[in-house]
Design a protein around this motif. Structure first.
Motif, PDB file in Angstrom:
ATOM      1  N   ARG A 112      -0.312   3.461   6.288  1.00  0.00           N
ATOM      2  CA  ARG A 112      -0.864   4.387   7.288  1.00  0.00           C
ATOM      3  C   ARG A 112      -0.607   3.957   8.731  1.00  0.00           C
ATOM      4  O   ARG A 112      -0.304   4.804   9.578  1.00  0.00           O
ATOM      5  N   GLN A 120      -1.666  10.306  10.215  1.00  0.00           N
ATOM      6  CA  GLN A 120      -2.746   9.488   9.665  1.00  0.00           C
ATOM      7  C   GLN A 120      -3.898  10.361   9.159  1.00  0.00           C
ATOM      8  O   GLN A 120      -4.542  10.023   8.158  1.00  0.00           O
ATOM      9  N   ASP A 124      -5.447  10.267   5.430  1.00  0.00           N
ATOM     10  CA  ASP A 124      -6.875  10.134   5.141  1.00  0.00           C
ATOM     11  C   ASP A 124      -7.329  11.169   4.104  1.00  0.00           C
ATOM     12  O   ASP A 124      -8.043  10.838   3.160  1.00  0.00           O
TER      13      ASP A 124
END
Length: 133
Positions: A112, A120, A124
């Motif tokens: 990440r 990102q 997530d």
């Protein structure tokens, strides 16, 4: 007033990893895709960009919108924001880097930090849903 950078990205998952690409001359990996040209639709942009970057032909009828993300662009002055509309889609052909792309890689959640803030956010969500290892 901040600038909005409107992009479309292809989310390709295999074995709990996501396909990422690093453009020539850049040190950062991105989810494959790019900016819309003129009045292109999301899918027209996606098909063109993926053909240009990874030499495969996406099948628009299989495309599914998986989310749209927005984040600040840290490298650009004036508060630029990138919006990334993400789609999955099947493809024909063999994935290969084009002249635009230096390298492609399959990333897990541990990778990440190697992608920009907007990517990102997708990482997530994919981690939270159990799709990304």
């Amino acid at each position: 007033m901040s600038v909005l950078i409107d992009t479309v990205a292809w989310v390709r998952m295999e074995g709990g990893r996501i396909l990422c690409a690093r453009p020539r001359g850049k040190g950062v990996f991105y989810i494959p895709g790019g900016k819309r040209e003129g009045a292109e639709t999301d899918l027209e942009t996606l098909v063109r960009e993926i053909k240009e970057e990874l030499t495969v032909l996406l099948e628009p009828r299989t495309a599914v919108h998986v989310g749209t993300y927005e984040a600040d662009v840290p490298d650009l002055p004036g508060g630029a924001v990138v919006r990334m509309s993400c789609y999955t889609a099947d493809y024909e052909g063999t994935l290969a880097v084009s002249s635009e792309i230096e390298e492609m890689a399959w990333f897990s959640y541990a990778d990440r930090p190697l992608v920009p803030p907007v990517d990102q956010l997708l990482f997530d969500d994919l981690k939270a849903s159990g799709e990304l290892d």
